[in-house]
Design an enzyme around this catalytic site. Structure first.
Site, mmCIF file in Angstrom:
data_model
loop_
_atom_site.group_PDB
_atom_site.id
_atom_site.type_symbol
_atom_site.label_atom_id
_atom_site.label_comp_id
_atom_site.label_asym_id
_atom_site.label_seq_id
_atom_site.Cartn_x
_atom_site.Cartn_y
_atom_site.Cartn_z
ATOM 1 C CE LYS A 1 4.660 7.931 -2.522
ATOM 2 N NZ LYS A 1 3.713 7.939 -1.413
ATOM 3 C CE LYS B 1 -4.073 2.304 0.298
ATOM 4 N NZ LYS B 1 -2.868 2.489 -0.748
ATOM 5 C CB SER C 1 -5.917 4.913 1.590
ATOM 6 O OG SER C 1 -5.461 5.538 1.303
ATOM 7 C CG ASP D 1 3.369 11.120 -3.146
ATOM 8 O OD1 ASP D 1 3.414 11.150 -1.458
ATOM 9 O OD2 ASP D 1 4.271 11.781 -4.146
HETATM 10 P P1 NDP Z 1 0.758 17.809 -4.336
HETATM 11 O O1 NDP Z 1 1.282 17.785 -5.568
HETATM 12 O O2 NDP Z 1 -0.727 18.258 -3.660
HETATM 13 O O3 NDP Z 1 1.529 19.358 -4.149
HETATM 14 C C1 NDP Z 1 2.426 18.815 -3.686
HETATM 15 C C2 NDP Z 1 2.830 20.279 -3.698
HETATM 16 O O4 NDP Z 1 4.517 20.695 -2.783
HETATM 17 C C3 NDP Z 1 2.701 21.765 -3.987
HETATM 18 O O5 NDP Z 1 2.896 23.096 -3.899
HETATM 19 C C4 NDP Z 1 4.154 21.617 -5.288
HETATM 20 O O6 NDP Z 1 4.514 22.811 -6.013
HETATM 21 C C5 NDP Z 1 5.133 21.529 -3.773
HETATM 22 N N1 NDP Z 1 5.890 21.157 -4.676
HETATM 23 C C6 NDP Z 1 6.755 19.303 -4.581
HETATM 24 N N2 NDP Z 1 7.813 19.032 -5.466
HETATM 25 C C7 NDP Z 1 8.797 20.130 -5.163
HETATM 26 C C8 NDP Z 1 9.526 20.598 -5.024
HETATM 27 N N3 NDP Z 1 10.810 19.608 -5.688
HETATM 28 N N4 NDP Z 1 10.039 21.691 -4.762
HETATM 29 C C9 NDP Z 1 9.494 22.242 -4.038
HETATM 30 N N5 NDP Z 1 7.831 22.445 -3.785
HETATM 31 C C10 NDP Z 1 7.653 20.875 -4.767
HETATM 32 O O7 NDP Z 1 1.140 16.084 -3.490
HETATM 33 P P2 NDP Z 1 0.731 15.866 -1.529
HETATM 34 O O8 NDP Z 1 0.576 17.575 -1.126
HETATM 35 O O9 NDP Z 1 -0.421 14.773 -1.697
HETATM 36 O O10 NDP Z 1 1.506 16.272 -1.794
HETATM 37 C C11 NDP Z 1 2.578 16.539 -0.768
HETATM 38 C C12 NDP Z 1 3.669 15.939 0.577
HETATM 39 O O11 NDP Z 1 2.975 14.880 1.069
HETATM 40 C C13 NDP Z 1 4.705 14.832 -0.111
HETATM 41 O O12 NDP Z 1 6.367 15.145 0.387
HETATM 42 C C14 NDP Z 1 4.025 12.978 -0.408
HETATM 43 O O13 NDP Z 1 4.913 12.445 -0.481
HETATM 44 C C15 NDP Z 1 3.475 14.256 1.200
HETATM 45 N N6 NDP Z 1 1.806 13.128 1.550
HETATM 46 C C16 NDP Z 1 1.371 12.964 0.935
HETATM 47 C C17 NDP Z 1 0.501 11.835 1.083
HETATM 48 C C18 NDP Z 1 -0.858 12.186 1.069
HETATM 49 O O14 NDP Z 1 -2.244 11.530 0.820
HETATM 50 N N7 NDP Z 1 -1.523 12.907 -0.656
HETATM 51 C C19 NDP Z 1 -0.350 11.089 2.328
HETATM 52 C C20 NDP Z 1 1.811 11.384 3.065
HETATM 53 C C21 NDP Z 1 2.629 12.062 3.031
HETATM 54 P P3 NDP Z 1 4.048 22.844 -7.043
HETATM 55 O O15 NDP Z 1 2.967 22.772 -7.854
HETATM 56 O O16 NDP Z 1 5.158 24.037 -7.606
HETATM 57 O O17 NDP Z 1 5.039 20.900 -8.136
HETATM 58 O O1 2IT Z 2 3.129 8.983 1.704
HETATM 59 C C1 2IT Z 2 1.678 8.315 1.967
HETATM 60 O O2 2IT Z 2 1.529 7.911 2.830
HETATM 61 C C2 2IT Z 2 0.334 8.948 0.863
HETATM 62 N N1 2IT Z 2 1.111 9.212 -0.481
HETATM 63 C C3 2IT Z 2 -0.645 7.994 0.992
HETATM 64 C C4 2IT Z 2 -0.939 6.721 0.430
HETATM 65 C C5 2IT Z 2 -1.722 5.951 0.322
HETATM 66 O O3 2IT Z 2 -1.493 4.850 0.373
HETATM 67 O O4 2IT Z 2 -2.390 6.532 0.970
#
Ligand code: NDP
Ligand code: 2IT
Length: 444
Positions: A125, A89, A376, A165
């Site tokens: 992943k 997952k 999830s 992600d």
């Molecule tokens: P999104 O794609 O929704 O948003 C990502 C955000 O981070 C955007 O604002 C993006 O800006 C910015 N960003 C991405 N890459 C970079 C970079 N290299 N440098 C600076 N800013 C950056 O992703 P999420 O919000 O889902 O994910 C954000 C973080 O949270 C990640 O690390 C992800 O692995 C983690 N995460 C996500 C989960 C989920 O359920 N979605 C669960 C747990 C962790 P821009 O638009 O300019 O790319």
């Molecule tokens: O980093 C993370 O935990 C996620 N992007 C969410 C993974 C999931 O299976 O909901």
């Protein structure tokens, strides 16, 4: 050489050119020392050697045709890291920086995060170096369909369940689900983060951000502090950042920054989240547009400057290694008392060291952002039962899970002689369950 150092050495030698993977493995393994010194049986069973090696890694070609009729080729990945406690997952990341080492670091972290949720899910992943930015909906659809045309044979509701992600949200999940169902002729919960009309769970969209705030709230409470009146600096403006901001504001905090990969905004009066949602969720625009709506706010180019804004709590919610030692020192000297990691591995090892030396409360990613994958798992449960829980029901379960994670990681830290060190507590507590399941299942 200690067992941990021996395995670390092997990981570095066998996986060249994967610095993020080395970083993640080093952090986990080093904090397991106090556990390994009492659990010698883990070494005899080769648990560390096995847990750092993915069970299966799939790399595939993703060909598609853009709107100009030009053939494009991206690279797709799925790393099925560990299935000791449940089906693989973890999310899919679509971003030009994606490579095998990044997917492996994320998959490795996911093993322990998923274990901490208390739900039966293994770690995996995947993703692609495809960049959804600036692509039309049809281009994104063709890419997602091509990606799933290979991925479908490796996944399934009881085998491997991907989700979103960076760069993968409801739109991408919808296109991938449609293609999976078409190829397999099976209607099953093979992906999470689905739309509400076709099997998605209420609260999944909000879950990572809300969960982060629930966990940080517990950490503050345990130390006689609260979110009420806190000044919070959040990086990112995606799924995690937006819903962390929403919940923090509901609980009486003021959020003063948000960012994207081009730069950050600072609104001393407090960010207006409706504007951010309009810009990012509706228009897929850039964060700098915020100052067109709110001229009193400032926009600054570049990402690291965000940590020079004074705040009492910092929540990095964008990407890995976005907060370095220098930024950590700035935060500390400006009065920051707590950090919660919404992104995966956003703080460099140097930054974590600075926080530790200065007694900054620090909630590490694999605990702090576990609310997304936990919800999830709740979506998988609802899909298996073929029924849906209300928003309140899911939100209550999420809050309980986050409260339990905090309890478990803080008591593991205490039990193994590092009270208050939630990095060690999360690594140890997450590891034990997986290691014991691996012990029980023989050398596989
Ligand atoms: P999104 O794609 O929704 O948003 C990502 C955000 O981070 C955007 O604002 C993006 O800006 C910015 N960003 C991405 N890459 C970079 C970079 N290299 N440098 C600076 N800013 C950056 O992703 P999420 O919000 O889902 O994910 C954000 C973080 O949270 C990640 O690390 C992800 O692995 C983690 N995460 C996500 C989960 C989920 O359920 N979605 C669960 C747990 C962790 P821009 O638009 O300019 O790319
Ligand atoms: O980093 C993370 O935990 C996620 N992007 C969410 C993974 C999931 O299976 O909901």
């Amino acid at each position: 050489m200690s067992y941990v150092n021996e395995v670390l050495q092997q990981v570095i030698e066998r996986n060249p050119g994967e610095p993020e993977f080395h970083q993640a493995v080093k952090e986990v393994l080093e904090s397991l020392e106090p556990l390994l010194s009492v659990r010698r049986d883990y070494q005899k069973a080769g648990i560390l050697e096995r847990i750092v090696e993915p069970e299966r890694q799939i790399i595939f070609r993703v060909p598609w045709v853009d709107d100009q009729g030009k053939v494009q080729v991206n690279r797709g990945f799925r790393v099925e890291f560990n299935s000791a406690i449940g089906p693989y997952k973890g999310g899919l990341r679509f971003h030009p920086s994606v490579n095998l080492g990044i997917i492996k670091f994320l998959g490795f972290e996911q093993i322990f995060k998923n274990s901490l949720t208390g739900t039966p899910i293994g770690g995996g992943k995947g993703g692609s170096d495809f960049d959804p930015k600036g692509k039309s909906d049809y281009e994104v659809m063709r890419f997602c369909q091509s990606f799933m045309t290979e991925l479908f044979r490796h996944i399934g509701a009881d085998t491997d369940v991907p989700a979103g992600d960076i760069g993968v949200g409801a739109r991408e999940i919808g296109y991938m689900f449609g293609q999976y169902k078409r190829i397999k002729n099976v209607y099953e919960g093979v992906l999470t983060g689905k739309g509400l009309t076709y099997g998605g769970s209420l609260v999944r969209k909000e879950a990572t951000g809300y969960g982060l705030i629930y966990l940080v709230g517990e950490m503050l409470k345990d130390n006689g502090k609260s979110l009420e009146g806190a000044v919070i600096s959040i990086s990112g403006s995606g799924n995690v950042a937006i819903y962390a901001a929403e919940k923090a504001m509901q609980l009486g905090a003021k959020v003063v920054t948000m960012s994207d990969s081009n730069g950050y905004i600072y609104d001393p009066e407090g960010i207006k989240l409706d504007t951010v949602k309009e810009i990012k969720e509706v228009n897929r625009g850039r964060i700098k547009e915020y100052v067109n709506y709110h001229p009193n706010a400032e926009y600054h180019d570049g990402c690291f400057g965000i940590w020079s804004v004074p705040c009492t709590i910092a929540l990095p919610c964008a990407t890995q290694n976005e907060l370095d030692g220098k930024a950590a020192k700035e935060l500390v000297s400006n009065g920051c008392i707590a950090v919660g990691e919404g992104a995966n591995m956003p703080s460099t090892p140097e930054a974590i060291e600075v926080f530790k030396e200065n007694n900054v409360l620090f909630a590490p990613a694999k605990a702090a952002n576990a609310g997304g994958v936990a919800t999830s798992a709740l979506e998988m449960t609802q899909n298996s039962m073929r029924l849906n829980w209300s928003f309140q029901e899911v939100d209550d379960k999420l809050r309980n899970i986050m409260v339990n994670i905090y309890k478990n990681i803080s008591s593991a830290a205490k039990e193994y002689g590092c009270e208050g060190d939630l990095v060690a507590g999360a690594n140890i507590a997450g590891f034990i369950k997986v290691a014991d399941a691996m012990m029980a299942q023989g050398i596989v």
